[in-house]
Design a protein around this motif. Structure first.
Motif, mmCIF file in Angstrom:
data_model
loop_
_atom_site.group_PDB
_atom_site.id
_atom_site.type_symbol
_atom_site.label_atom_id
_atom_site.label_comp_id
_atom_site.label_asym_id
_atom_site.label_seq_id
_atom_site.Cartn_x
_atom_site.Cartn_y
_atom_site.Cartn_z
ATOM 1 N N SER A 24 0.712 -1.008 -0.166
ATOM 2 C CA SER A 24 -0.031 -0.014 0.018
ATOM 3 C C SER A 24 0.947 0.917 -0.162
ATOM 4 O O SER A 24 2.309 1.437 0.671
ATOM 5 C CB SER A 24 -0.950 -0.432 1.521
ATOM 6 O OG SER A 24 -0.971 1.207 1.368
ATOM 7 N N PHE A 25 0.302 2.204 -0.428
ATOM 8 C CA PHE A 25 1.520 3.638 -0.663
ATOM 9 C C PHE A 25 0.824 4.106 0.538
ATOM 10 O O PHE A 25 0.260 4.643 1.367
ATOM 11 C CB PHE A 25 1.837 3.905 -1.627
ATOM 12 C CG PHE A 25 2.597 5.288 -2.222
ATOM 13 C CD1 PHE A 25 3.854 4.158 -1.722
ATOM 14 C CD2 PHE A 25 1.823 6.575 -2.003
ATOM 15 C CE1 PHE A 25 5.276 5.770 -2.408
ATOM 16 C CE2 PHE A 25 3.053 7.342 -2.867
ATOM 17 C CZ PHE A 25 4.274 6.682 -2.358
ATOM 18 N N ILE A 46 1.275 -1.083 -6.152
ATOM 19 C CA ILE A 46 1.571 -2.442 -6.475
ATOM 20 C C ILE A 46 1.269 -3.398 -5.278
ATOM 21 O O ILE A 46 2.199 -3.541 -3.610
ATOM 22 C CB ILE A 46 2.405 -2.953 -7.004
ATOM 23 C CG1 ILE A 46 2.848 -1.799 -8.171
ATOM 24 C CG2 ILE A 46 2.907 -4.617 -7.675
ATOM 25 C CD1 ILE A 46 1.657 -2.260 -9.094
ATOM 26 N N PHE A 47 0.596 -4.504 -5.098
ATOM 27 C CA PHE A 47 0.339 -5.844 -4.391
ATOM 28 C C PHE A 47 1.011 -7.052 -4.717
ATOM 29 O O PHE A 47 0.481 -7.557 -5.454
ATOM 30 C CB PHE A 47 -1.108 -5.808 -3.801
ATOM 31 C CG PHE A 47 -1.267 -5.939 -2.149
ATOM 32 C CD1 PHE A 47 -0.987 -6.854 -1.854
ATOM 33 C CD2 PHE A 47 -1.881 -5.249 -1.246
ATOM 34 C CE1 PHE A 47 -0.881 -7.402 0.026
ATOM 35 C CE2 PHE A 47 -1.928 -5.888 0.128
ATOM 36 C CZ PHE A 47 -1.136 -6.991 0.754
ATOM 37 N N LEU A 105 15.103 4.309 -7.782
ATOM 38 C CA LEU A 105 15.077 3.211 -6.550
ATOM 39 C C LEU A 105 14.590 2.808 -5.251
ATOM 40 O O LEU A 105 16.351 3.203 -4.732
ATOM 41 C CB LEU A 105 14.982 2.052 -7.100
ATOM 42 C CG LEU A 105 14.888 0.281 -6.368
ATOM 43 C CD1 LEU A 105 13.188 0.327 -6.138
ATOM 44 C CD2 LEU A 105 15.287 -0.350 -7.120
ATOM 45 N N ALA A 106 13.791 3.440 -4.294
ATOM 46 C CA ALA A 106 14.291 3.386 -2.623
ATOM 47 C C ALA A 106 13.792 2.331 -2.219
ATOM 48 O O ALA A 106 12.664 1.458 -2.338
ATOM 49 C CB ALA A 106 13.901 4.670 -2.529
ATOM 50 N N VAL A 313 4.760 8.167 -8.781
ATOM 51 C CA VAL A 313 5.400 7.502 -7.583
ATOM 52 C C VAL A 313 5.052 5.592 -8.087
ATOM 53 O O VAL A 313 3.280 5.846 -8.170
ATOM 54 C CB VAL A 313 5.500 7.673 -6.805
ATOM 55 C CG1 VAL A 313 5.674 6.928 -5.800
ATOM 56 C CG2 VAL A 313 6.037 9.029 -6.860
ATOM 57 N N VAL A 314 5.566 3.836 -7.694
ATOM 58 C CA VAL A 314 5.320 3.238 -7.299
ATOM 59 C C VAL A 314 5.277 2.718 -6.491
ATOM 60 O O VAL A 314 6.362 3.301 -6.060
ATOM 61 C CB VAL A 314 5.481 2.170 -9.093
ATOM 62 C CG1 VAL A 314 5.291 0.962 -8.438
ATOM 63 C CG2 VAL A 314 5.620 2.667 -10.169
ATOM 64 N N VAL A 315 4.650 2.048 -5.788
ATOM 65 C CA VAL A 315 4.652 1.854 -4.529
ATOM 66 C C VAL A 315 4.523 -0.325 -4.555
ATOM 67 O O VAL A 315 3.248 0.099 -4.818
ATOM 68 C CB VAL A 315 4.080 2.101 -3.069
ATOM 69 C CG1 VAL A 315 4.635 1.812 -1.748
ATOM 70 C CG2 VAL A 315 5.288 3.213 -3.360
#
Length: 404
Positions: A24-25, A46-47, A105-106, A313-315
């Motif tokens: 979850s972001f 993305i889950f 990327l973090a 932003v992708v999480v």
């Protein structure tokens, strides 16, 4: 493809289901990515469903206890893609290494939900509702984040979209959202439309509520505009090589929707296949296979967006991690802390965030799992935290300043 202001939603509520079936972001991303500036901002959640093995995804190769607890499934130091001398990526994640090197990327290790459940269903529910331990929450935190955005935010029919056959828990709630399983099949009323599309257009056409009627017509206008772009003929940016499969297809379709300028602000997709109790493998095997699909899809999406990636932003997230020790079947069982990825143009990447708790026996959660040192809700804080994550203590701890 241009989109006219007329097809944007202006009033009322909209709820549209997809044609066939989250992470979850965390809410500062919803604000940092969506609230300020003139350029469109986007958040993609993305889950990884099934409880991914974070210890074999981002490997603590600098800790000997990792190798002693996983004699047959560890990732050898010689195979690890080193990040900082202590952590390294599983070799199947090599498509993400250039994004790390570019500092987009973090990684947040030892992160997750503080609830102790090891039930897939409950843990996913808690992370998508944003209220760990509370089953009575009706809506999802990502829908609440949408509600907390300023009234001036543009509300397109495609503002919040899930790539899948049904709306996920994380997006459920009063804010307008839409689920699309396949944009090639997401038609509108007419001779060649799908039965579901006909049903929804009929519902809007027969509505006595003028606001809902107008909203529905605009929604289907947006779908018609999408169809006019001939989605079946979409050609990704050179170098964006999506793998075959549901996850790669969903990200390719999302890239198309974003590039078509349909007003996407929030998007959700998921990928299963992470529950490896038996024969997990190490550099090869079940985990490696799903990691290749996962990383190749994300890397292709990043390349496909081109300049639009600067405002995206992708999480990624998973309901919980796996046991620190491998089990008797060369797999891992349900654990606790996990790893999260944050990818994007404004991300302060090239760094592993969070406090590492260690893998010595005395450091393990309940004597068996990696301990959580970063609540997933604290990865990115925001000023509406109390409304997005009700009951969450906003006073203790510090937020990780991942978004620039």
């Amino acid at each position: 493809m241009a989109i006219t202001r007329r097809i944007f939603l202006r009033n009322g509520a909209l709820a549209v289901a997809g044609t066939a079936a989250i992470p979850s972001f965390l809410t500062r991303a919803a604000y940092g990515a969506l609230e300020s500036g003139n350029r469109a901002k986007r958040l993609v959640v993305i889950f990884q469903r099934g409880a991914a093995d974070g210890l074999n995804i981002v490997v603590p190769h600098g800790e000997q206890a990792y190798y002693s607890m996983r004699p047959s499934i560890n990732i050898p130091r010689s195979s690890v893609l080193d990040l900082d001398g202590f952590f390294g990526l599983h070799p199947a994640l090599s498509p993400l290494q250039p994004i790390w090197n570019q500092r987009h990327l973090a990684i947040v290790h030892a992160a997750g939900s503080p609830d102790p459940t090891r039930s897939h269903f409950d843990a996913q529910d808690f992370m998508e509702s944003g209220t760990p331990g509370v089953k009575a929450t009706d809506d999802g935190w990502l829908n609440r984040a949408l509600h907390a955005l300023p009234d001036s935010a543009v509300k397109s029919a495609f503002r919040a979209i899930a790539l899948g056959p049904s709306l996920p828990r994380i997006l459920s709630g009063p804010e307008p959202t839409i689920a699309v399983n396949n944009i090639n099949d997401f038609g509108v009323g007419g001779r060649n439309a799908s039965p579901v599309a006909n049903t929804f257009e009929a519902m809007y056409a027969n509505s006595v509520d003028a606001v809902l009627h107008g909203t529905g017509q605009e929604t289907f206008e947006a779908v018609k505009m999408l169809k006019s772009a001939n989605p079946a003929k979409y050609v990704p940016t050179p170098g964006a090589n999506y793998p075959r499969g549901r996850f790669g297809d969903s990200l390719k379709q999302l890239a198309q929707l974003i590039k078509a300028n349909l007003g996407v602000q929030v998007a959700f997709s998921d990928i299963g296949g992470w529950d490896h109790h038996v024969n997990e493998g190490n550099t090869q095997g079940q985990l490696a296979n799903v990691l290749r699909e996962f990383s190749q899809s994300l890397a292709a999406f990043w390349i496909d967006l081109g300049d639009l990636a600067e405002d995206t932003v992708v999480v990624t997230m998973s309901e919980f991690g796996r046991t620190a020790r491998e089990n008797g079947n060369r797999g891992t069982d349900h654990g606790h802390a996990n790893v999260m990825f944050v990818i994007g143009g404004p991300v302060r990447g090239g760094k592993v965030y969070g406090r590492w708790p260690g893998l010595e026996q005395s450091q393990l959660y309940e004597g068996r799992d990696l301990a959580i040192t970063t609540d997933f809700r604290r990865v990115l804080g925001n000023k509406a935290l109390d409304s997005v994550f009700p009951g969450f203590d906003n006073q203790t701890g510090r937020f990780l300043k991942i978004i620039g």
